[in-house]
Design a protein around this motif. Structure first.
Motif: not given
Length: 306
Positions: A131-132, A203, A206-211
């Motif tokens: 992912y990153y 994304r 505005g959803a967080r990366d964890g979600k």
């Protein structure tokens, strides 16, 4: 009319997971090899469950063992298979059949525990790398390459030699080897999924990366994880038996199948039953997991069907 329209989507949403599970089961049942492997695996799991319950529940009488797996009878050494000792006795007069029955839950516990622990860490690192990307991908994948450069049994042997011979250390060693296996699979799957339109839309909202990672990406890469886990358990069981055969795995008096092969190898020419029956048990259990894994791959991964 309005209430009928509102209820039908809800019913469809409730029934969807069940129908998907039923569809998977139907495909596995249609596949003769996976069905055969599943039957063998259920047989071994029932044996393991009966053994565990006989130890945990006082007065539990449903045990498939005919003798104590650790009691010795020096006057009845090397007895051939008979009505009293179905698989014969070993060099110490211990009943081989009861030892194999007792060792079933040890073998399954080692295989499943090592794969589960390795999968948890491997999935985490694979998600992080996929992912990153960038520096995380480089560090994690190079570490995985280093671990995978060693044959699994040799890496586990080195770790167990450093930690000491015991069942828990065997699980730790095999877990460490399983981590890069799952990390590479998850990382590759995440690279395919993370740029799909619906992930980009989530994304953008505005959803967080964890979600995004755990609610949307991980469920969509679960199929190869499940398939690899079933196949990896078979490999782990073989590696654990190999370590016990070399004398650095499960230690006496616990009757692990690989250790039983090691005990009987010096007497196998005159008393082949000491190694034949533990060997057959290992082959059947590994074969069951491999067959089931092949069936899961065909059912969960449409791209594998040509």
């Amino acid at each position: 009319m309005g209430s009928t329209v509102n209820q039908s989507p809800g019913k469809a949403e409730i029934a969807a997971p069940e129908s998907r599970f039923k569809g998977l089961m139907k495909q596995l049942i249609r596949n003769k090899s996976s069905l055969f492997g599943g039957i063998i695996l259920i047989f071994f799991l029932l044996i393991a469950l009966s053994t565990v319950l006989s130890q945990w529940i006082p007065g539990w009488n449903f045990s498939l063992m005919t003798h104590s797996p650790t009691s010795t009878d020096v006057l009845n050494r090397f007895a051939p298979p008979s009505a009293d000792h179905w698989f014969g006795t070993d060099q110490n007069g211990r009943d081989i059949y009861s030892r194999i029955i007792f060792g079933t839950h040890l073998t399954i516990w080692i295989g499943t525990s090592a794969v589960l622990i390795g999968a948890v860490f491997g999935i985490f690192f694979g998600l992080l790398a996929g992912y990153y990307g960038k520096i995380w991908d480089t560090i994690i994948m190079r570490a995985a390459d280093i671990l995978l450069a060693f044959p699994g049994i040799l890496l586990a042997l080195a770790i167990v030699s450093a930690l000491g011979a015991s069942m828990n250390n065997v699980i730790i060693a095999l877990s460490i080897y399983n981590i890069p296996v799952f990390a590479r699979i998850v990382r590759g799957s995440v690279l395919e999924v993370k740029n799909i339109e619906y992930v980009e839309a989530i994304r953008a909202l505005g959803a967080r990366d964890g979600k995004i990672i755990f609610q949307h990406i991980l469920p969509n890469v679960s199929s190869p994880i499940i398939v690899q886990a079933s196949l990896q358990i078979a490999t782990t069981i073989l590696s654990a038996a190999g370590l016990s055969f070399l004398g650095v795995g499960v230690q006496p008096p616990l009757p692990e199948w690989g250790a039983m092969l090691n005990d009987g190898r010096s007497y196998m020419w005159d008393n082949p039953h000491l190694t034949i029956f533990p060997g057959i048990a290992i082959v059947l259990l590994v074969l069951a997991f491999n067959m089931l894994g092949d069936g899961l791959r065909d059912a969960l991964d449409p791209r594998s069907k040509k």
